[in-house]
Enzyme design. Structure first.
Site, short mmCIF file in Angstrom:
data_model
loop_
_atom_site.label_atom_id
_atom_site.label_comp_id
_atom_site.label_asym_id
_atom_site.label_seq_id
_atom_site.Cartn_x
_atom_site.Cartn_y
_atom_site.Cartn_z
NE ARG A 84 63.54 -27.89 131.81
CZ ARG A 84 62.48 -28.39 130.66
NH1 ARG A 84 62.18 -29.03 130.11
NH2 ARG A 84 62.18 -26.99 129.93
CG HIS A 109 67.72 -29.59 125.45
ND1 HIS A 109 67.45 -30.83 125.42
CD2 HIS A 109 66.45 -29.23 124.83
CE1 HIS A 109 65.93 -30.73 125.38
NE2 HIS A 109 65.50 -29.29 124.73
CG HIS A 178 64.13 -29.97 120.23
ND1 HIS A 178 62.70 -29.35 119.94
CD2 HIS A 178 64.33 -29.55 121.38
CE1 HIS A 178 62.13 -29.47 121.23
NE2 HIS A 178 63.01 -29.32 122.74
CE1 TYR A 180 61.50 -26.38 118.78
CE2 TYR A 180 59.66 -26.19 119.27
CZ TYR A 180 60.73 -26.37 119.59
OH TYR A 180 60.86 -25.95 121.21
CG ASP A 246 58.14 -29.28 127.69
OD1 ASP A 246 58.44 -30.89 127.48
OD2 ASP A 246 58.52 -28.21 128.51
CD GLN A 282 59.67 -34.05 127.26
OE1 GLN A 282 60.03 -35.21 128.18
NE2 GLN A 282 59.62 -33.14 128.37
CD GLU A 310 61.22 -32.55 122.90
OE1 GLU A 310 62.87 -32.96 122.51
OE2 GLU A 310 60.71 -32.21 122.41
#
Ligand SMILES: *[C@@H]1O[C@H](CO)[C@@H](O)[C@H](O)[C@H]1NC(C)=O
Ligand SMILES: *[C@@H]1O[C@H](CO)[C@@H](O)[C@H](O)[C@H]1NC(C)=O
Length: 345
Positions: A84, A109, A178, A180, A246, A282, A310
């Site tokens: 962000r 992003h 990114h 998952y 997060d 992250q 990340e």
């Protein structure tokens, strides 16, 4: 030995400019990874468990359509700036730049059409695949024309992702992937039995409403963010009444490859270690997944059904002078690598 093969994955809709999307398969004895030329997205990642069987541990979609539509950045390369930027604004060399507020009140992003939504030019290598593109000056509001290369190479159980970039004008930059993961296999219900550790003495607290770092750099000691020894995620989150992670963890200040995180799934033995040259990582526990997307093979992805690790610069660094510099200047080269090492333990 790594085998690299390619095939057609799909065609982008005409109204978005069209274009053929290819899929590249990198295969070693212990890892198979699939990457498409849209967004350099990792669409599948298979690793061996203790029983010797491969499972796909990366969330995603069967068809291109899933990646063209809005989705939570499954497997994607993120740029020009990952994470962000507060109020979508920053100053560079005395000039203010404004970005799309695609995650109100912030930019997230890379904006409306970030690096995850564009076609890249592939070049097959001996042990991998390199993608390149030129991000035009002003793309998504960012300054300068940026040349970018994202290179995936596979050696045995280790996947390396290298990011390089050069800019015609000073620009903020922070590139990441990114993906998952669920080490029990994508589509498994949760990650509560995963053991996770992160090699960080400090983390960045965020504003509860905007998720922007407050600017403080806080010691993890005696907090829920002390992951220096492995914790079982479900139990840990319950103990500290956390609704999920997060957060950015601050890594040792060094440009060298260093160990930074590990995730382990005891039932299968699957283990992923992360090494990087980046200043932060992250840790995200899929808090915004809500089971509404149809994933691969009809899988559903509820809250906490995956985690992301990340590696990247600290969020909003462009607006925080005390954070590691976010800027790439003309004549300089941005060059970071992250290694994902898959083993059975
Ligand atoms: C692993 O593969 C073998 C051989 O294909 C199969 O018999 C076995 O059921 C598999 N194990 C698991 C846990 O899926
Ligand atoms: C990028 O940095 C690595 C060290 O992390 C170095 O080995 C490599 O040569 C650099 N690449 C370029 C193109 O400068």
């Amino acid at each position: 030995m790594t085998e690299v093969t390619r095939e057609m994955f799909g065609h982008l809709p005409q109204q978005g400019g069209g274009g053929a999307v290819e899929k590249f398969l990198l295969k070693s004895d212990s890892v198979k990874v699939e990457i498409i030329s849209l967004g350099c997205i990792i669409t599948a990642l298979e690793t061996k468990g203790r029983d010797g069987n491969f499972s796909d541990i990366a969330l995603g979609f069967d068809r291109l359509e899933g990646y063209v539509n809005k989705h939570p950045y499954f497997g994607a390369t993120i740029g020009r700036v990952a994470n962000r930027i507060a109020n979508g604004k920053f100053m560079v060399e005395g000039k203010e730049y404004k970005l799309a507020l695609n995650n109100p009140p912030n930019s997230l992003h890379g904006g409306n059409k970030g690096f995850d939504k564009v076609l890249w030019t592939p070049e097959v290598l001996l042990n991998g695949i390199r993608f390149s593109r030129t991000s035009p000056a002003g793309e998504e509001g960012y300054p300068g024309e940026l040349k970018v290369w994202v290179t995936y190479t596979l050696h045995g159980g280790e996947l390396a992702i290298n990011y390089r970039a050069q800019s015609s004008n000073t620009t903020p930059i922070s590139l990441t992937n990114h993906a998952y993961f669920n080490l029990a296999g994508q589509g498994s219900h949760d990650i509560y039995n995963h053991e996770v550790s992160i090699e960080a003495d400090f983390y960045l607290p965020v504003d509860d409403n905007t998720l922007i770092p407050t600017g403080e750099v806080v010691a993890v000691q005696d907090t829920a963010f002390d992951l220096r020894k492995p914790v079982e995620l479900g139990r840990h989150m319950q103990k500290f009444q956390l609704s999920g992670f997060d957060h950015t963890f601050c890594l040792e200040r060094s440009e060298a490859r260093r160990y930074c995180a590990r995730a382990h799934h005891p039932p299968s033995g699957r283990t992923m270690e992360v090494y990087t040259t980046q200043p932060g990582i992250q840790f995200y526990t899929g808090n915004f997944l809500d089971g509404s997307l149809e994933g691969k093979g009809g899988s559903v992805y509820p809250k906490h059904s995956a985690f992301c690790l990340e590696t990247q610069n600290w969020p909003d660094a462009v607006n925080k002078p005390r954070f590691p510099s976010a800027l790439l200047r003309p004549g300089e080269e941005y060059n970071h690598t992250t290694w994902l090492k898959f083993t059975v333990a």
